[in-house]
Design an enzyme around this catalytic site. Structure first.
Site, PDB file in Angstrom:
ATOM      1  N   TYR A   1       0.855  -1.199   0.000  1.00 46.52           N
ATOM      2  CA  TYR A   1       0.000   0.000   0.000  1.00 46.52           C
ATOM      3  C   TYR A   1       0.894   1.253   0.000  1.00 46.52           C
ATOM      4  O   TYR A   1       2.077   1.197   0.353  1.00 46.52           O
ATOM      5  CB  TYR A   1      -0.892  -0.067   1.256  1.00 46.52           C
ATOM      6  CG  TYR A   1      -1.789   1.118   1.455  1.00 46.52           C
ATOM      7  CD1 TYR A   1      -2.837   1.374   0.569  1.00 46.52           C
ATOM      8  CD2 TYR A   1      -1.597   1.985   2.533  1.00 46.52           C
ATOM      9  CE1 TYR A   1      -3.664   2.464   0.762  1.00 46.52           C
ATOM     10  CE2 TYR A   1      -2.428   3.077   2.733  1.00 46.52           C
ATOM     11  CZ  TYR A   1      -3.452   3.322   1.835  1.00 46.52           C
ATOM     12  OH  TYR A   1      -4.259   4.398   2.020  1.00 46.52           O
TER      13      TYR A   1
ATOM     14  N   THR B   1       1.570   3.730   1.819  1.00 46.82           N
ATOM     15  CA  THR B   1       2.379   4.190   2.959  1.00 46.82           C
ATOM     16  C   THR B   1       3.421   3.167   3.401  1.00 46.82           C
ATOM     17  O   THR B   1       4.168   3.430   4.344  1.00 46.82           O
ATOM     18  CB  THR B   1       1.470   4.468   4.181  1.00 46.82           C
ATOM     19  OG1 THR B   1       0.765   3.264   4.479  1.00 46.82           O
ATOM     20  CG2 THR B   1       0.488   5.594   3.905  1.00 46.82           C
ATOM     21  N   LYS B   2       3.470   2.013   2.763  1.00 47.82           N
ATOM     22  CA  LYS B   2       4.323   0.930   3.259  1.00 47.82           C
ATOM     23  C   LYS B   2       5.800   1.130   2.871  1.00 47.82           C
ATOM     24  O   LYS B   2       6.115   1.951   2.018  1.00 47.82           O
ATOM     25  CB  LYS B   2       3.807  -0.416   2.736  1.00 47.82           C
ATOM     26  CG  LYS B   2       2.385  -0.726   3.229  1.00 47.82           C
ATOM     27  CD  LYS B   2       2.353  -0.839   4.751  1.00 47.82           C
ATOM     28  CE  LYS B   2       1.036  -1.347   5.281  1.00 47.82           C
ATOM     29  NZ  LYS B   2       0.043  -0.313   5.594  1.00 47.82           N
ATOM     30  N   ASN B   3       6.679   0.340   3.487  1.00 50.76           N
ATOM     31  CA  ASN B   3       8.125   0.518   3.266  1.00 50.76           C
ATOM     32  C   ASN B   3       8.507   0.291   1.802  1.00 50.76           C
ATOM     33  O   ASN B   3       9.460   0.872   1.310  1.00 50.76           O
ATOM     34  CB  ASN B   3       8.929  -0.436   4.154  1.00 50.76           C
ATOM     35  CG  ASN B   3       8.851  -0.035   5.615  1.00 50.76           C
ATOM     36  OD1 ASN B   3       8.001   0.764   6.005  1.00 50.76           O
ATOM     37  ND2 ASN B   3       9.734  -0.580   6.443  1.00 50.76           N
TER      38      ASN B   3
END
Ligand SMILES: Cc1ncc(COP(=O)(O)O)c(C=O)c1O
Length: 382
Positions: free
Chosen positions: A180, A182-184
């Site tokens: 997604y 916002t993920k790393n």
């Protein structure tokens, strides 16, 4: 947009352009050669041949629950401190979610709480390495084995997380990853499922309507005929999304190192405040944490409220968040289930003061200093 946003994807047009050009110019766009390369690179990074790229972590959870063939109506234990996807996918699978409390220090699902929730109808546990903090996988795996429970990991935060040197999926039956925004590592929307070798073909099929052969393989010169081997989902990752992910794979290690640096600065400089910070379990080092989120929990006896801190951050246009609103707090769960807050003392204590601060590789030291100074000032102001 905040002057210092809460999250920022580690990708830009310049780095993604060559991959996106390829994905657009080959005229295919959906699941095809770039998804195949992204899958291979991720499989390499996570040291597994049994990975299927998907459209989201939510889809990965749905497909894991389907592939595991859990008895209809059986109970699945999930933590109270998680995103709703961990819970709703259990409901959608026709299973009964049972909420467990978190550990007071690691903020991961508590093994004692899992044990107290196991009944003769329990078929699985979904554990969430919260913020990327490794769970004590030796104990969790042993507990699940002892009770013959399928162990599913919601690794939405835990791409880089390691336990005794191994990616966490090494200890679980199914592991679900999120890409997604916002993920790393992000593909805007996307995910992956790692499954037992003998389930790989089923999982591949479930990701695309239960089809025995994906469209790309058929159009790329294979036989035209396909079969439907199970009731499936539409959960394939597209080449456009894979292109965005491929652009970040080379920077995973340096991005993780930068996250760690930022976390250490937060820990040092906020250490004197009346806030609790996440502990790591024994057998792990700070580098084993994925550092997806940096969360604090304001102590109950602090002279400031969480709203004071939020107002101070908002006044400086600094983004923040809360991970998570406990599952038992929602209208839906209150109406449909009996989850008294008293059964989740550690989740409730954590949540009452929970605050997540900006953490991403492009956050500069100067920006982080502003976040820190804003919080220190909020405590100093009378
Ligand atoms: C713990 C957890 N599980 C699942 C998800 C769902 O991920 P996705 O948006 O890829 O479906 C998220 C998303 O933020 C999450 O934080």
């Amino acid at each position: 947009m905040a002057a210092i946003p809460f999250a920022r994807a580690p990708v830009n047009f310049e780095t993604a352009a060559p991959y996106l050009k390829e994905a657009l110019d080959n005229g295919w766009l959906t699941t095809g050669p770039l998804t195949e390369r992204f899958t291979a690179a991720l499989s390499d990074y996570l040291a597994t041949p049994n990975l299927v790229a998907l459209s989201s972590c939510t889809a990965a959870l749905q497909i894991a629950l389907a592939a595991a063939s859990l008895p209809a109506g059986s109970e699945v234990i999930v933590p109270a401190n998680t995103f709703i996807a961990t819970f709703e996918t259990v409901e959608l699978a026709g299973l009964k979610p049972v909420l467990a409390d978190i550990d007071r220090d690691t903020w991961n699902i508590s093994l004692e709480s899992i044990t107290s929730r196991i009944s003769e109808n329990t078929s699985a546990v979904i554990a969430v390495p919260f913020a990327g903090n490794p769970i004590n996988m030796d104990e969790l795996q042993a507990l699940c084995r002892r009770h013959k429970l399928t162990l599913i990991l919601d690794c939405a935060h835990a791409l880089e997380t390691r336990y005794r040197g191994q990616p966490l999926h090494h200890y679980a039956d199914y592991s679900c990853y999120s890409f997604y925004a916002t993920k790393n590592l992000t593909t805007a929307e996307g995910g992956a499922l790692i499954c037992p070798a003998e389930k790989l073909e089923l999982v591949r099929a479930l990701s695309l309507h239960g089809m025995s052969r994906a469209a790309w393989k058929r159009y790329a010169g294979g036989p035209w005929r396909y079969d439907i081997i199970a009731t499936g989902y539409k959960a394939n990752l597209t080449d456009i999304h894979a292109a965005i992910g491929l652009a970040q794979l080379g920077s995973l290690t340096t991005n993780h190192a930068r996250r760690l640096e930022l976390v250490e600065r937060y820990r040092q400089q906020l250490g004197g405040l009346p806030v609790r910070m996440q502990h790591m379990p024994a057998n792990t080092s700070v580098a084993d944490h994925a550092h997806h989120l940096f969360c604090i929990s304001l102590s109950a006896n602090a002279k400031r409220t969480r709203d004071d801190l939020m107002n101070a951050l908002a006044a400086k246009q600094i983004g923040f968040s809360v991970h998570f609103i406990p599952i038992y707090e929602f209208t839906h769960t209150r109406e449909e289930y009996d989850f008294p807050q008293a059964n989740f003392p550690h989740t409730a204590e954590y949540f009452a003061g929970a605050l997540s601060l900006p953490l991403y590789p492009t956050l500069t030291n100067a920006q982080q200093d502003e976040v820190i100074a804003t919080l220190l000032r909020a405590f100093a102001d009378t």
